[in-house]
Design a protein around this motif. Structure first.
Motif, PDB file in Angstrom:
ATOM      1  N   THR A   1       0.835  -1.201   0.000  1.00 23.10           N
ATOM      2  CA  THR A   1       0.000   0.000   0.000  1.00 23.10           C
ATOM      3  C   THR A   1       0.871   1.253   0.000  1.00 23.10           C
TER       4      THR A   1
ATOM      5  N   GLY B   1      -5.843   3.013   1.406  1.00 26.39           N
ATOM      6  CA  GLY B   1      -6.452   2.231   0.329  1.00 26.39           C
ATOM      7  C   GLY B   1      -7.585   3.012  -0.333  1.00 26.39           C
TER       8      GLY B   1
ATOM      9  N   GLU C   1      -7.844   4.365  -4.281  1.00 32.27           N
ATOM     10  CA  GLU C   1      -8.989   4.118  -5.160  1.00 32.27           C
ATOM     11  C   GLU C   1      -9.561   5.426  -5.699  1.00 32.27           C
TER      12      GLU C   1
ATOM     13  N   TYR D   1      -8.492  -0.955  -5.338  1.00 32.41           N
ATOM     14  CA  TYR D   1      -7.179  -1.232  -4.736  1.00 32.41           C
ATOM     15  C   TYR D   1      -6.569  -2.470  -5.385  1.00 32.41           C
TER      16      TYR D   1
ATOM     17  N   ASN E   1      -5.287  -1.765  -8.832  1.00 33.54           N
ATOM     18  CA  ASN E   1      -4.039  -1.014  -8.684  1.00 33.54           C
ATOM     19  C   ASN E   1      -2.863  -1.934  -8.401  1.00 33.54           C
TER      20      ASN E   1
ATOM     21  N   ALA F   1      -6.694  -2.499   2.806  1.00 34.57           N
ATOM     22  CA  ALA F   1      -5.327  -2.206   2.366  1.00 34.57           C
ATOM     23  C   ALA F   1      -4.311  -2.288   3.503  1.00 34.57           C
TER      24      ALA F   1
END
Lengths: 110, 844
Positions: B92, B189, B193, B200, B203, B254
């Motif tokens: 993260t 997180g 987004e 997330y 990503n 996250a």
């Protein structure tokens, strides 16, 4: 209680605004020196910084004097503080909530 | 809800399965020694999972140990997926670093600006930096309301989560304290987004997993059904391991929801350090931030007096446990690829933090050639190995008895045993944790750690029922300890304010934190006796006017920029008050959270606080910008008809404000009469009726009312309002040429005395401005006793001097400095305050 009946409460206003010249602890000690210069006696100072403050803030059940059942917040001094406020430079031991702490172990940069 | 299946320990053991992939170029002896180490950890039930070891970018060893799922006979391999828990935070943080690199965010951005759904008023100051460094003040997720009742096992929408997090009270001011917690990374997180418009998960795949070639990694989200076949095991309540019950992974999001394999994590590490995921300067920044962002940096001392940089992060979640370590012999950011070791540990039997570290060190020792060809761990066998095995075999009590009677035969370390107890506690085998903590409290009687944890456990009714016997023993040992804890001061002169003469040659007996008896020749048991002959005993001093938040002389921005100086100063400040005899301090403008933080420290004066109730837009809330001042000043008072937008008038009456303070545990109410100073004039002052009502409300709640009042006008106002304490002396007189007590000044003082208004002279405040200009001030020997050198040195820098330099531009100060000496700054006010104190003391 002062001679003319006024009540003194000890407080140092540490620190005021963003000054570096009101250092923690030491600023209170300096304030004590100002009091001594103004003619405050050892007894008047001790009252103002212990029992008077305790009573003002409703804390006198637990602090403010050396009495049974109060919190063990105590100072051991080499000199008599009633004779001279500077006796607080002779603190040997600080007892904080029962913890016995040699004074010098509390200093920064030991 | 509970899907525990219990099986015997024996069934869990499995010889090493050679998976026949890429055990590249490792010499036979390294393989043999690595397997000897792993076997010993496995034999005692300490480790079960996957390991990958690499040097110079080459895999030396990769293998699985034990089962991924015992019931299905599924063995662990280097490609077995494991939940990696908090190691997800590293991913993260990396996504945030990437967004920073692409200039999509700055670390100083406020969270609420990106995420307006985070609506907490007190959280307005939280930045992305705070979230990364766990300094936002957000509590741990287990403090969510209803956590213990299982409220979060159900599906929760992201909007519901943000709403719930917005309602949480912060434990400290943003930026002030480190407080590890998943919610920080949960919010990160959400930020990822929001800024990318992608989930997330997407990503992670697009920005990390695909560029790194990681094919077996992903995230867990929905409740209950895991995406991986690997089962998390924990030490069970009775014998052997149990299957961990399922958990809604949305809770962690996250902060801890990624699964991965040893092989994939190695690919991740390779991609990161070869610059595929971040540019070099960003990578250097990330790995070297003072407050680490999901990396831990340690030094590993080697036997040849050299040391290695050890960069790592780890996780622990529901029977899964992970650690990724990179060891290098130079600064990590300039790692020489030919001298870098990678050690990846993934476990599905909850190996605890300390043992993961120890396993990493043991594996490194093999690579460094220090671990030769032994078939078991080096003797003596670590006590935690034996305790782990005993906890699994159901023989923990016997093992503990054996240890206590043969303690000298073992090397025992408190934190190792504590780490195991914590593992047992998380395993829901709380009664086993209690046994191990009790052992620790017996082995280390002077440490409070185990005793406090046991105390907390025994105070929980449900846990107490499982551990009645241990809790009873804990009770006995801690009460027998109390009688040993007594301190006796012999033959001292007691000087106490209520005594007309000192009590000479008295004894004072203290047990725990209380004075238990006072007398001559006391006959008591004490484990510490202090000879007080020739000495004096006074009550500790009470400083009833302090401000305890922050570091003196540092603005909020300064404290953000110099966290190390802040950390040192924050440790020293409470000790400096004690050093000068102040065992109680009252902060006249604080809140319960700051005071609770202060009082959490072991060595400190006890702190109490006042709530500050300024009149709306008056001093000191006038210094805070609108409209945030209305949110961060909870106790301000409305006066008359003016109502700022969005303010509920019923919350800002004297009665409402006092009630809020009382409920928050305040010891006093402070208000202000200040029309301005230092070029800031025309501030609003309160009406007499308002302060009279405040006085009535305060005294009804048994709280004293203090007034900030340092002018003739302000103290006359205070006398009319009938306040209890003046928080300053009256040093601003309308006749600015005079410093001797006269006329109206005398009348005001006499009225204050007649009305019994207590006075805090606070003369040293005035010196606090003057002494800034004393060129020798920062070199005084007194200062070295109360401030860390780092802070004194900082005061000498341009930033440290900024307040002084600002003051030097004020007309009055400019004037004095031009025509006179610095020592004359504040001369007249100082003289007035001194005259007033003399008047009070000696009756004029």
């Amino acid at each position: 209680m002062t001679k003319n009946g006024g009540t003194l409460s000890f407080g140092s206003d540490t620190p005021s605004d963003l000054t570096f010249a009101n250092p923690p602890g030491l600023n209170g000690r300096f304030e004590m020196k100002r009091w001594q210069q103004a003619g405050v006696t050892g007894k008047q100072f001790l009252e103002a910084a212990t029992i008077t403050n305790a009573k003002l803030f409703n804390l006198d059940n637990s602090i403010g004097s050396v009495q049974v059942s109060k919190r063990a917040d105590l100072l051991i001094l080499g000199k008599n503080p009633l004779i001279n406020i500077d006796a607080f430079d002779s603190i040997q031991t600080v007892i904080s909530a029962g913890k016995v702490i040699p004074r010098e172990s509390l200093a920064a940069n030991r | 809800m509970d899907f525990h299946t219990v099986f015997g320990l024996a069934g869990f053991y499995l010889a090493f399965i050679s998976v026949g992939v890429n055990v590249a170029e490792a010499s036979q002896s390294v393989t043999k020694n690595v397997e000897a180490v792993l076997q010993s950890y496995h034999q005692y039930g300490v480790f079960n999972g996957s390991v990958l070891i690499a040097k110079d970018n080459q895999v030396l060893y990769q293998n699985g140990v034990g089962f991924a799922d015992v019931n299905k006979n599924l063995a662990n391999t280097p490609n077995t997926p494991f939940r990696i828990g908090s190691l997800s935070k590293t991913f993260t943080a990396l996504l945030i670093m990437q967004l920073m690199e692409q200039k999509k965010l700055k670390l100083s951005d406020f969270v609420h600006e990106i995420l307006p759904e985070y609506t907490s008023a007190e959280g307005q100051k939280i930045t992305i930096h705070h979230l990364l460094a766990h300094t936002s003040g957000l509590p741990g997720h287990f403090r969510l309301p209803g956590w213990n009742e299982g409220k979060y096992q159900n599906n929760f929408s992201r909007a519901q989560w943000l709403q719930t997090i917005s309602e949480l009270a912060l434990l400290s001011e943003p930026g002030e304290q480190y407080q590890y917690g998943n919610l920080n990374y949960f919010l990160l997180g959400c930020i990822i987004e929001k800024l990318t418009g992608m989930s997330y998960q997407t990503n992670l795949h697009k920005r990390i997993f695909q560029p790194s070639n990681m094919h077996s990694s992903g995230v867990e989200d929905a409740a209950m059904d895991s995406k991986i076949a690997t089962v998390g095991y924990r030490i069970g309540k009775s014998v052997g391991f149990e299957v961990q019950s399922a958990l809604n992974m949305q809770v962690f999001f996250a902060g801890a929801n990624i699964y991965s394999t040893a092989v994939d994590l190695f690919k991740f590490e390779q991609a990161l350090f070869s610059g595929k995921l971040l540019k070099q300067p960003t990578l250097d920044f990330w790995l070297n931030t003072k407050q680490s962002f999901a990396w831990q940096k340690d030094q590993l001392a080697l036997s040849d007096n050299n040391s290695l940089d050890w960069l790592s992060y780890n996780g622990q979640l529901q029977g899964f446990s992970s650690m990724l370590s990179v060891l290098g012999d130079a600064q990590i950011e300039t790692l020489n690829p030919t001298k870098r070791f990678t050690i990846i540990i993934l476990s599905n039997n909850g190996i605890n933090y300390w043992l993961k570290q120890q396993l990493t060190l043991d594996l490194y020792a093999v690579l460094a050639g220090q671990h030769n060809n032994s078939n078991t761990v080096k003797p003596p066998i670590p006590i935690t190995f034996m305790l782990t095995k005993a906890a699994l075999d159901g023989t923990l009590e016997q093992q503990v008895r054996h240890l206590l009677t043969h303690a000298e035969e073992f090397v025992v370390k408190e934190h190792e045993i504590d780490s195991l107890a914590q593992q047992l506690f998380w395993s829901s085998a709380s009664h086993k944790a209690a046994i191990v903590w009790l052992l620790n409290s017996q082995l280390f009687p002077n440490s409070d750690n185990a005793r406090n944890k046991l105390k907390a456990l025994c105070e929980n009714q449900r846990l107490l029922n499982e551990s009645v016997e241990v809790c009873r023993k804990h009770q006995e040992t801690s009460s027998s300890k109390e009688t040993r804890k007594g301190t006796l001061i012999r033959n001292i002169s007691i000087v106490s304010p209520e005594l007309s003469e000192p009590f000479d040659n008295h004894d004072v007996y203290i047990v725990d934190d209380k004075i238990v008896s006072i007398g001559k020749g006391l006959q008591v048991k004490a484990n510490q006796v202090i000879n007080g002959t020739g000495q004096f005993l006074t009550p500790g001093l009470i400083d009833a006017h302090t401000h305890l938040s922050g570091v003196p002389g540092m603005s909020y921005e300064h404290s953000q920029a110099f966290p190390n100086i802040v950390e040192e100063a924050t440790k020293q400040i409470p000790r400096s008050y004690l050093y000068h005899g102040f065992t109680t301090v009252i902060d006249l403008h604080s809140d319960p959270r700051n005071i609770a933080n202060w009082n959490q420290r072991e060595i400190r004066p006890q702190a109490y606080f006042c709530g500050a109730a300024p009149v709306v837009d008056g001093y000191p809330m006038s210094f805070i910008p609108k409209p945030i001042r209305y949110q961060v000043t909870p106790y301000f008072l409305l006066d008359g008809e003016y109502l700022p937008p969005g303010v509920d008038p019923l919350q800002h009456t004297p009665e409402a404000v006092v009630e809020k303070m009382r409920a928050a545990g305040a010891s006093c109410v402070k208000t202000h009469y200040e029309s301005g100073f230092g070029g800031k004039g025309n501030l609003p002052t309160p009406s007499l009726k308002l302060i009279r009502d405040l006085k009535t409300a305060a005294n009804a709640a048994q709280l004293p009312l203090l007034l900030h009042a340092n002018s003739q006008e302000a103290q006359r106002f205070g006398i009319n309002a009938g306040v209890d304490v003046f928080a300053h002396s009256m040093w601003t007189w309308s006749d600015s040429t005079n410093s001797a007590i006269h006329g109206d000044i005398r009348n005001i003082l006499d009225s204050a005395i007649a009305k019994n208004i207590a006075l805090q002279p606070t003369i040293q405040v005035l010196y606090g401005e003057r002494d800034l200009f004393d060129p020798t001030y920062l070199d005084s020997a007194d200062l070295v006793k109360v401030l860390p050198r780092s802070l004194i040195n900082w005061y000498k820098t341009p930033e440290g001097q900024s307040f002084r330099n600002r003051l030097a531009k004020v007309d009055y100060v400019k004037h004095v400095l031009r025509s006179d000496k610095w020592a004359n700054i504040g001369k007249a006010p100082i003289q007035r305050a001194m005259s007033i104190l003399t008047y009070m003391t000696k009756n004029g």
